[in-house]
Design a protein around this motif. Structure first.
Motif, short mmCIF file in Angstrom:
data_model
loop_
_atom_site.label_atom_id
_atom_site.label_comp_id
_atom_site.label_asym_id
_atom_site.label_seq_id
_atom_site.Cartn_x
_atom_site.Cartn_y
_atom_site.Cartn_z
N UNK A 127 -44.48 -74.84 -40.27
CA UNK A 127 -45.72 -74.09 -40.05
C UNK A 127 -46.15 -74.12 -38.59
N UNK A 128 -45.90 -75.22 -37.90
CA UNK A 128 -46.22 -75.27 -36.47
C UNK A 128 -45.40 -74.25 -35.70
N UNK A 129 -44.14 -74.11 -36.06
CA UNK A 129 -43.27 -73.14 -35.39
C UNK A 129 -43.79 -71.72 -35.60
N UNK A 130 -44.18 -71.40 -36.83
CA UNK A 130 -44.67 -70.05 -37.13
C UNK A 130 -46.00 -69.78 -36.44
N UNK A 131 -46.88 -70.77 -36.43
CA UNK A 131 -48.17 -70.59 -35.76
C UNK A 131 -47.97 -70.43 -34.26
N UNK A 132 -47.11 -71.24 -33.67
CA UNK A 132 -46.88 -71.17 -32.22
C UNK A 132 -46.19 -69.88 -31.82
N UNK A 133 -45.23 -69.43 -32.62
CA UNK A 133 -44.47 -68.23 -32.29
C UNK A 133 -45.30 -66.96 -32.38
N UNK A 134 -46.31 -66.95 -33.26
CA UNK A 134 -47.07 -65.72 -33.50
C UNK A 134 -48.54 -65.80 -33.10
N UNK A 135 -49.04 -67.01 -32.86
CA UNK A 135 -50.47 -67.17 -32.63
C UNK A 135 -50.97 -66.60 -31.33
N UNK A 136 -50.12 -66.61 -30.29
CA UNK A 136 -50.57 -66.19 -28.97
C UNK A 136 -51.15 -64.78 -28.98
N UNK A 137 -50.52 -63.86 -29.72
CA UNK A 137 -50.95 -62.47 -29.67
C UNK A 137 -52.31 -62.25 -30.35
N UNK A 138 -52.74 -63.21 -31.18
CA UNK A 138 -54.03 -63.07 -31.85
C UNK A 138 -55.18 -63.72 -31.07
N UNK A 139 -54.87 -64.51 -30.06
CA UNK A 139 -55.89 -65.21 -29.30
C UNK A 139 -56.37 -64.40 -28.10
N UNK A 140 -57.65 -64.51 -27.82
CA UNK A 140 -58.18 -64.00 -26.56
C UNK A 140 -57.63 -64.82 -25.40
N UNK A 141 -57.68 -64.30 -24.20
CA UNK A 141 -57.40 -65.11 -23.03
C UNK A 141 -58.44 -66.23 -22.98
N UNK A 142 -57.96 -67.44 -22.81
CA UNK A 142 -58.85 -68.59 -22.84
C UNK A 142 -59.06 -69.14 -24.24
N UNK A 143 -58.42 -68.51 -25.24
CA UNK A 143 -58.52 -69.00 -26.60
C UNK A 143 -57.63 -70.22 -26.82
#
Length: 233
Positions: A172-188
């Motif tokens: 789950x860490x791999x999936x969150x890390x691989x895809x999470x960046x595009x959902x975060x604001x800059x500075x998120x």
């Protein structure tokens, strides 16, 4: 994962299931066999992420959180109490867990802005949320196959889907890390709870996926328990 002191056991199952009650951050949480029993380590996750989000945010705009794997709903409930101006989207792959979360949310924070989605991690979170979230927060399943076999029978009475995180416990860490960046604001930021021996491995995963200032925070047993990473640029 090892049973923690807050979870009491009878000969057959945790007493929390027998009583349909667990205590978390001073609140009585409804639990049954459909959900994982809250542990004190998750209090550290909630408080750490809430503090960091509040420090970086200004203005009247609501904080927007994505929570992955809500279980009993304790994380969005506590975030909404610590940061009442928050809007939280919480997802889970278990419809049973979502039913329990809904029950707890309606009882404990009926006026909160929490939305529950049936979703396998990001599957139901569409592109309309790209670069929208101030934070992604999760206490995902993180028990490895090897460690799962060693768990006491009482712990195994909890849903396997909430415990087992793949062969190495890191799926789950791999999936969150691989895809999470595009959902975060800059500075998120992304904040996750990790197993007592997983801190270095999880920090490496987030570093390899372009998160910045990746740090770990220790729990009351002096284990790395929380990992935080930032989206900069």
């Amino acid at each position: 994962m090892r049973p923690c002191p807050c979870v009491e056991y009878s000969e057959t199952q945790p007493i929390q299931y027998e009583q349909n009650l667990a205590n978390f951050m001073g609140m009585d949480i409804y639990v049954d066999e459909r959900v994982f029993i809250p542990r004190p380590e998750t209090e550290l996750l909630v408080k750490t992420v809430a503090e960091m989000v509040s420090l970086k945010k200004s203005g009247d705009e609501k904080y927007l959180f994505l929570e992955i794997g809500t279980g009993s709903g304790i994380i969005p409930i506590c975030i909404s109490k610590l940061l009442p101006e928050s809007r939280i989207i919480s997802v889970d792959v278990s419809r049973d867990a979502l039913s329990v979360a809904k029950r707890n949310i309606e009882r404990l924070v009926p006026d909160s802005d929490i939305t529950l989605f049936y979703s396998d991690i990001f599957s139901a979170v569409g592109d309309i949320y790209f670069e929208k979230f101030d934070a992604i927060i999760s206490n995902p399943p993180y028990v490895s196959s090897k460690d799962y076999e060693k768990l006491d029978a009482w712990v195994k009475s909890e849903p396997k889907i909430a415990l087992w995180g793949g062969v190495d416990g890191l799926d789950y860490y791999k999936k969150i890390a691989e895809n999470g960046m595009k959902f975060l604001k800059k500075g998120g930021l992304v904040g996750v709870e990790v197993g007592y021996d997983q801190g270095l491995a999880v920090k490496k995963i987030f570093n390899e996926n372009s998160f910045s200032n990746v740090k770990s925070f220790r729990d009351f047993n002096n284990f790395d328990r929380i990992v935080i990473g930032w989206k900069h640029g």
